[in-house]
Design a protein around this motif. Sequence first.
Motif, PDB file in Angstrom:
ATOM      1  N   MET A   1      38.097   7.431  36.905  1.00 40.84           N
ATOM      2  CA  MET A   1      38.243   8.435  35.871  1.00 40.84           C
ATOM      3  C   MET A   1      37.400   9.666  36.201  1.00 40.84           C
ATOM      4  SD  MET A   1      39.897   8.704  33.110  1.00 40.84           S
ATOM      5  CE  MET A   1      39.967   9.584  31.613  1.00 40.84           C
ATOM      6  N   LYS A   2      36.271   9.410  36.784  1.00 43.59           N
ATOM      7  CA  LYS A   2      35.372  10.505  37.120  1.00 43.59           C
ATOM      8  C   LYS A   2      36.018  11.479  38.107  1.00 43.59           C
ATOM      9  CE  LYS A   2      30.512  10.082  37.384  1.00 43.59           C
ATOM     10  NZ  LYS A   2      29.352   9.520  38.059  1.00 43.59           N
ATOM     11  N   SER A   3      36.821  10.923  39.013  1.00 45.51           N
ATOM     12  CA  SER A   3      37.451  11.766  40.031  1.00 45.51           C
ATOM     13  C   SER A   3      38.463  12.744  39.446  1.00 45.51           C
ATOM     14  CB  SER A   3      38.119  10.894  41.087  1.00 45.51           C
ATOM     15  OG  SER A   3      39.158  10.149  40.498  1.00 45.51           O
ATOM     16  N   LEU A   4      39.005  12.466  38.282  1.00 39.85           N
ATOM     17  CA  LEU A   4      39.962  13.369  37.660  1.00 39.85           C
ATOM     18  C   LEU A   4      39.302  14.675  37.210  1.00 39.85           C
ATOM     19  CD1 LEU A   4      42.071  10.932  35.466  1.00 39.85           C
ATOM     20  CD2 LEU A   4      42.751  12.056  37.576  1.00 39.85           C
ATOM     21  N   PHE A   5      38.032  14.600  36.831  1.00 42.26           N
ATOM     22  CA  PHE A   5      37.340  15.762  36.318  1.00 42.26           C
ATOM     23  C   PHE A   5      36.470  16.456  37.356  1.00 42.26           C
ATOM     24  CE2 PHE A   5      38.100  12.975  32.652  1.00 42.26           C
ATOM     25  CZ  PHE A   5      38.892  13.830  31.916  1.00 42.26           C
ATOM     26  N   LYS A   6      36.516  15.967  38.571  1.00 41.37           N
ATOM     27  CA  LYS A   6      35.745  16.571  39.644  1.00 41.37           C
ATOM     28  C   LYS A   6      36.399  17.874  40.088  1.00 41.37           C
ATOM     29  CE  LYS A   6      33.158  13.675  42.783  1.00 41.37           C
ATOM     30  NZ  LYS A   6      33.248  12.811  43.937  1.00 41.37           N
ATOM     31  N   LYS A   7      35.586  18.852  40.418  1.00 38.86           N
ATOM     32  CA  LYS A   7      36.118  20.112  40.910  1.00 38.86           C
ATOM     33  C   LYS A   7      36.613  19.921  42.334  1.00 38.86           C
ATOM     34  CE  LYS A   7      35.061  24.931  41.456  1.00 38.86           C
ATOM     35  NZ  LYS A   7      34.104  26.001  41.305  1.00 38.86           N
ATOM     36  N   ARG A   8      37.801  20.433  42.610  1.00 43.12           N
ATOM     37  CA  ARG A   8      38.371  20.295  43.956  1.00 43.12           C
ATOM     38  C   ARG A   8      37.774  21.332  44.889  1.00 43.12           C
ATOM     39  NH1 ARG A   8      44.232  18.262  44.094  1.00 43.12           N
ATOM     40  NH2 ARG A   8      44.389  17.164  42.134  1.00 43.12           N
ATOM     41  N   ASN A   9      37.520  20.917  46.107  1.00 46.02           N
ATOM     42  CA  ASN A   9      36.996  21.837  47.112  1.00 46.02           C
ATOM     43  C   ASN A   9      38.113  22.575  47.826  1.00 46.02           C
ATOM     44  OD1 ASN A   9      34.389  21.084  46.509  1.00 46.02           O
ATOM     45  ND2 ASN A   9      34.354  19.463  48.049  1.00 46.02           N
ATOM     46  N   GLU A  10      39.225  21.888  48.078  1.00 46.93           N
ATOM     47  CA  GLU A  10      40.350  22.510  48.761  1.00 46.93           C
ATOM     48  C   GLU A  10      41.449  22.836  47.743  1.00 46.93           C
ATOM     49  OE1 GLU A  10      40.848  18.214  48.580  1.00 46.93           O
ATOM     50  OE2 GLU A  10      39.360  19.328  49.712  1.00 46.93           O
ATOM     51  N   PRO A  11      42.139  23.935  47.937  1.00 45.51           N
ATOM     52  CA  PRO A  11      43.200  24.317  46.989  1.00 45.51           C
ATOM     53  C   PRO A  11      44.408  23.377  47.095  1.00 45.51           C
ATOM     54  CG  PRO A  11      43.173  25.812  48.853  1.00 45.51           C
ATOM     55  CD  PRO A  11      41.986  24.892  49.015  1.00 45.51           C
ATOM     56  N   VAL A  12      45.145  23.281  46.009  1.00 49.62           N
ATOM     57  CA  VAL A  12      46.338  22.440  45.986  1.00 49.62           C
ATOM     58  C   VAL A  12      47.450  23.153  46.740  1.00 49.62           C
ATOM     59  CG1 VAL A  12      48.039  21.323  44.501  1.00 49.62           C
ATOM     60  CG2 VAL A  12      45.668  21.484  43.771  1.00 49.62           C
ATOM     61  N   VAL A  13      48.110  22.433  47.640  1.00 40.33           N
ATOM     62  CA  VAL A  13      49.222  23.007  48.400  1.00 40.33           C
ATOM     63  C   VAL A  13      50.513  22.402  47.854  1.00 40.33           C
ATOM     64  CG1 VAL A  13      50.255  23.270  50.676  1.00 40.33           C
ATOM     65  CG2 VAL A  13      47.765  23.226  50.442  1.00 40.33           C
ATOM     66  N   TYR A  14      51.356  23.267  47.279  1.00 43.63           N
ATOM     67  CA  TYR A  14      52.616  22.807  46.709  1.00 43.63           C
ATOM     68  C   TYR A  14      53.708  22.849  47.764  1.00 43.63           C
ATOM     69  CZ  TYR A  14      50.346  23.378  42.210  1.00 43.63           C
ATOM     70  OH  TYR A  14      49.497  23.267  41.158  1.00 43.63           O
TER      71      TYR A  14
END
Length: 83
Positions: A1-14
């Motif tokens: 659950m904690k990982s869902l609220f973690k800030k991402r370091n790399e941008p999401v690639v769609y």
Amino acid sequence: MKSLFKKRNEPVVYHKFYLLAQKRWAEKMKEFTAGLSKRELLFVLLLFTVFTSGLLVYNIYRSFYKEAEVLTASKIKTINLKN
């Protein structure tokens, strides 16, 4: 659950098809609403909301209150394999 609220370091690639569909949808909606006034935009939004919610309610009603189609199993037929 904690990982869902973690800030991402790399941008999401769609995926490119998702981005293409998103771009085309935005272009069509911009074209559709280009000459509308604020009142007309509000009316179109209201109409869209009423239509989609009505469709949702209809689908829910149909799924719960539709006469149950009882499928009876057919008789088992034996296969005669003769060589």
